[in-house]
Design a protein around this motif. Structure first.
Motif, PDB file in Angstrom:
ATOM      1  N   UNK A   1       5.050  29.682  20.750  1.00 33.17           N
ATOM      2  CA  UNK A   1       4.727  28.877  19.580  1.00 33.17           C
ATOM      3  C   UNK A   1       3.495  28.046  19.923  1.00 33.17           C
ATOM      4  N   UNK A   2       2.728  27.731  18.908  1.00 34.58           N
ATOM      5  CA  UNK A   2       1.609  26.814  19.116  1.00 34.58           C
ATOM      6  C   UNK A   2       1.560  25.872  17.937  1.00 34.58           C
TER       7      UNK A   2
ATOM      8  N   UNK B   1      -0.832  23.741  15.408  1.00 30.18           N
ATOM      9  CA  UNK B   1      -2.177  23.511  14.909  1.00 30.18           C
ATOM     10  C   UNK B   1      -2.240  22.067  14.430  1.00 30.18           C
TER      11      UNK B   1
ATOM     12  N   UNK C   1       1.009  19.109  12.336  1.00 26.88           N
ATOM     13  CA  UNK C   1       2.295  19.787  12.540  1.00 26.88           C
ATOM     14  C   UNK C   1       2.444  21.128  11.829  1.00 26.88           C
ATOM     15  N   UNK C   2       1.387  21.891  11.824  1.00 27.11           N
ATOM     16  CA  UNK C   2       1.488  23.289  11.404  1.00 27.11           C
ATOM     17  C   UNK C   2       1.841  24.097  12.648  1.00 27.11           C
ATOM     18  N   UNK C   3       2.978  24.809  12.580  1.00 27.53           N
ATOM     19  CA  UNK C   3       3.417  25.595  13.726  1.00 27.53           C
ATOM     20  C   UNK C   3       3.100  27.065  13.492  1.00 27.53           C
ATOM     21  N   UNK C   4       2.745  27.741  14.549  1.00 28.14           N
ATOM     22  CA  UNK C   4       2.497  29.176  14.463  1.00 28.14           C
ATOM     23  C   UNK C   4       3.091  29.878  15.659  1.00 28.14           C
ATOM     24  N   UNK C   5       3.105  31.201  15.606  1.00 25.42           N
ATOM     25  CA  UNK C   5       3.691  31.977  16.692  1.00 25.42           C
ATOM     26  C   UNK C   5       2.787  33.162  16.971  1.00 25.42           C
TER      27      UNK C   5
ATOM     28  N   UNK D   1      10.122  25.865  20.402  1.00 26.25           N
ATOM     29  CA  UNK D   1       8.800  25.293  20.181  1.00 26.25           C
ATOM     30  C   UNK D   1       7.794  25.685  21.251  1.00 26.25           C
ATOM     31  N   UNK D   2       8.216  26.512  22.195  1.00 24.40           N
ATOM     32  CA  UNK D   2       7.321  26.934  23.274  1.00 24.40           C
ATOM     33  C   UNK D   2       7.400  28.447  23.461  1.00 24.40           C
TER      34      UNK D   2
END
Lengths: 161, 192
Positions: A75-76, A78, A81-85, A106-107
């Motif tokens: 996960x990263x 942006x 708090x926009x999360x992406x994978x 989350x990682x």
């Protein structure tokens, strides 16, 4: 007297070998996955990997009968708090010698793609891990409804009051 | 008269203390505002935010392909709602899909009910969803995944709390502790 010398020698050899790390192992603990409905195409597994082998290694891949495909993802975050994978770079997770790498919410995670079954709390899912040097290892992931929650991520606002 | 001033100041302070909000762990929005109604699609047809008037609505934007952040957040919300006990039916969790192409209402319903039987998943057209997301400052964007995953969607991982008056002023960031969410919700419910 001779025997005692021999014992000292053996002991010294043992200490030397231990120091080399020749007797250390790849240790995988706390393997778990999150409960997930059959309607969810994908799932994730988490674990703690400690490389005591004395040499750098890599987690190359994983497989499980419960998943059509398994990939290693991360996960990263942006801005705002926009999360992406995404899949990890080059598809593997580096495991430097002597270090502990945590796969956690989350990682990093082992991603179970096209899940073949519902994951219910208490289920145990066998996983096969493939390391570059340490070879294959069988682990069992326990299905739970929660992680111990990750520590609050840095850079986030809290307690606005 | 001058002697009365300290007393007056003290009374003012006391008054301020009575009215002050309890401490919230989530993020407070500086301008509380009534949120606009919206209508999307559930398994039994149209579902509007106003259908849940009088309840605290926890609004989340996610998708069922998401293996980590979405199920994590929904599992936490399921736990919190169960922990509310008698007040559980005063809270409604809604997830709006950011992936309407793959998430059908049926799939969303099955996915959501896994976390709590009361949870509702909503789908709609790209345009309908984009308009609601914009209102909450929610960002989402597709990007290529692998051959196995297909495309993936980056999205804002925040839970928006709409109070029983239909006002939004509090949200829960990703990774907030379950017990903190529970405490915040109890305080929101206490306000009525």
């Amino acid at each position: 007297m001779r025997v005692r010398k021999l014992i000292y020698l053996l002991w010294a050899t043992a200490v030397f070998l231990a120091a080399c790390g020749g007797s250390g192992k790849m240790e995988v603990t706390n393997a778990w996955g999150r409960t997930s409905p059959a309607a969810a195409a994908n799932g994730a597994f988490y674990m703690t990997i400690t490389n005591n082998t004395g040499q750098d290694d890599k987690l190359l891949s994983a497989s499980a009968a419960a998943c059509a495909t398994v990939e290693l993802h991360e996960m990263y975050m942006r801005e705002n708090d926009v999360m992406g994978m995404r899949q990890v770079p080059d598809g593997y997770i580096p495991l430097p010698k002597g270090q502990t790498v945590e796969l956690k919410v989350g990682g990093l995670h082992v991603m179970c793609i096209n899940k073949q079954q519902e994951f219910m709390i208490g289920d145990t899912i066998p996983l096969t891990l493939q390391f570059e040097k340490a070879g294959t290892m069988e682990v069992t992931a326990e299905i739970r409804d929660s992680a111990e929650m990750p520590a609050n991520m840095p850079g986030m606002q809290h307690g606005g009051g | 008269m001058k002697q009365l001033l300290p007393l007056f100041a003290f009374l003012l302070l006391l008054l301020a203390a009575c009215q002050s909000e309890p401490k919230y762990y989530g993020t407070l929005w500086p301008n509380p505002q009534e949120v606009a109604d919206f209508t999307l699609t559930g398994t039994a047809g149209p579902v509007s935010l106003s259908d849940y008037a009088g309840k605290v609505v926890l609004l989340y934007f996610g998708y069922t392909f998401c293996p980590d952040v979405c199920p994590g957040t929904l599992a936490d919300l399921g736990y919190v709602v169960r922990e509310l006990g008698r007040d559980a039916d005063k809270v409604q969790v809604l997830m709006i899909t950011v992936d309407p192409e793959r998430d059908t209402p049926e799939q969303l319903a099955e996915y959501m009910s896994h976390f709590h039987p009361s949870f509702v998943g909503l789908s709609g057209t790209e345009a309908e969803i984009a308009a609601i997301a914009a209102e909450y400052g929610v960002f989402y964007q597709r990007h290529e995944g692998t051959a196995a995953t297909g495309y993936l969607v980056d999205h804002t991982a925040r839970v928006f709390v709409i109070d029983q008056q239909g006002k939004y002023w509090l949200s829960f960031p990703f990774g907030m502790m379950r017990e903190q969410m529970k405490a915040d919700l109890q305080n929101v419910l206490r306000r009525g």
